[in-house]
Scaffold this active site. Sequence first.
Site: not given
Ligand code: NAD
Ligand code: UD1
Length: 343
Positions: A127, A152, A156
């Site tokens: 991330s 969290y 990473k």
């Molecule tokens: P998500 O929660 O939708 O998917 C994660 C999946 O992993 C789920 O289906 C959950 O059931 C499974 N899981 C969790 N713990 C487990 C375990 N112990 N054993 C087996 N399965 C398990 O999340 P996502 O948004 O699809 O994210 C996927 C990856 O990307 C994650 O590692 C997350 O941290 C990373 N990531 C996500 C974002 C985002 O904004 N969505 C941003 C940066 C990084």
């Molecule tokens: C967040 C997490 C980051 C994580 C990423 C994906 C924090 C501080 N950061 O990123 O660690 O990797 O999500 O899961 O939580 N916002 C509003 N109102 C809301 C929600 C968000 O104003 O209800 C604003 C936030 O202040 C930010 C922007 O929208 O400026 C994006 O927010 P968000 O979608 O939560 O992503 P990040 O904060 O970038």
Amino acid sequence: MNDKIIVTGGCGYIGSHTVIELIKNNYKVIILDDLSNSSEETLDRIEKITGKKPTFINIDLKDADITNEVFKSHKDAKAVIHFAAYKAVGESINNPLKYYQNNLYSLLNTLSSQIENGINNFIFSSSATVYGTPNKLPITERNETQRPFSSYGNTKKVAEEILDDLINSNATFSAISLRYFNPIGAHESGLIGELPSGTPNNLMPYITQTAVGIREKLMVYGNDYPTKDGTPIRDYIHVVDLAKAHVIAVKRLIHKKQETAFETFNLGTGNGFSVLDVIHTFESVTNSKLNYEIVERRAGDVPELYASTDLAKEKLGWTADKSLEEMIRSSWNWEQKLRNKTS
Ligand code: NAD
Ligand code: UD1
């Protein structure tokens, strides 16, 4: 024979979109997921979209013995894409051990099981949070990483350090860490998308849930940041673009095209949009008014984050090509279908 790929967390948001792209590229997919943040119904939806149902194994990757058994029965897999993790930032601050336990044990068990069974290619879901508060924009992969604000986020950063150590100790193991910026959007079919449990932390699901009437109004966390309109700037990327980058990374590993055994790439568009940009684009795409209010800043938010996409373009030949409008339209389509209020 099609190459077999193990996808942990493949029923989740980014995992399910990636499974679709892998199937479209003729890979045979084995999903390992404990459904802690997803549903088995996703498998039927993947089948509806691709015509193929991936193999699914319901397994908690925190369990080392079971994980090893499962990898033993799929030792012909060519690579692992590791999505499985918990991802709720706020919860991780209140309950850090839950996050370190799940995200790090799952990682360690996956790595040791795959290595024991001779599967030497690994893709990690990282991330942009590993950059902390960047002192230089756009963020390149050469930007220093910092200790993230949340537990969290720190899972990473620690995971990348574990991979670095592992690669230095193991001549046959290769990994690619993909640092996602802000994934939003959903598959064009509206059959799969992001389904946050409880109240969403992230901007896009909060907006669509407000527009559909589940939330009363969106709280905009601060308008006194040093940005063009005072609201924070992020690099939003369509989840389907993100998914496609994983297929390219898989091919790079399988065909041994890497330049070093551990590579890291930013996955973003390179474009920064403020919170108000996103709200106004949502309003114009949906031809509606969104109920929102400016409130205090949220702890841990940084003013501005957007990626340099040069390295991914040069080395992977990948660029994101979907616009903010497309991201928002697909998120809205998904939310409406989900609530059965298609209009
Ligand atoms: P998500 O929660 O939708 O998917 C994660 C999946 O992993 C789920 O289906 C959950 O059931 C499974 N899981 C969790 N713990 C487990 C375990 N112990 N054993 C087996 N399965 C398990 O999340 P996502 O948004 O699809 O994210 C996927 C990856 O990307 C994650 O590692 C997350 O941290 C990373 N990531 C996500 C974002 C985002 O904004 N969505 C941003 C940066 C990084
Ligand atoms: C967040 C997490 C980051 C994580 C990423 C994906 C924090 C501080 N950061 O990123 O660690 O990797 O999500 O899961 O939580 N916002 C509003 N109102 C809301 C929600 C968000 O104003 O209800 C604003 C936030 O202040 C930010 C922007 O929208 O400026 C994006 O927010 P968000 O979608 O939560 O992503 P990040 O904060 O970038």
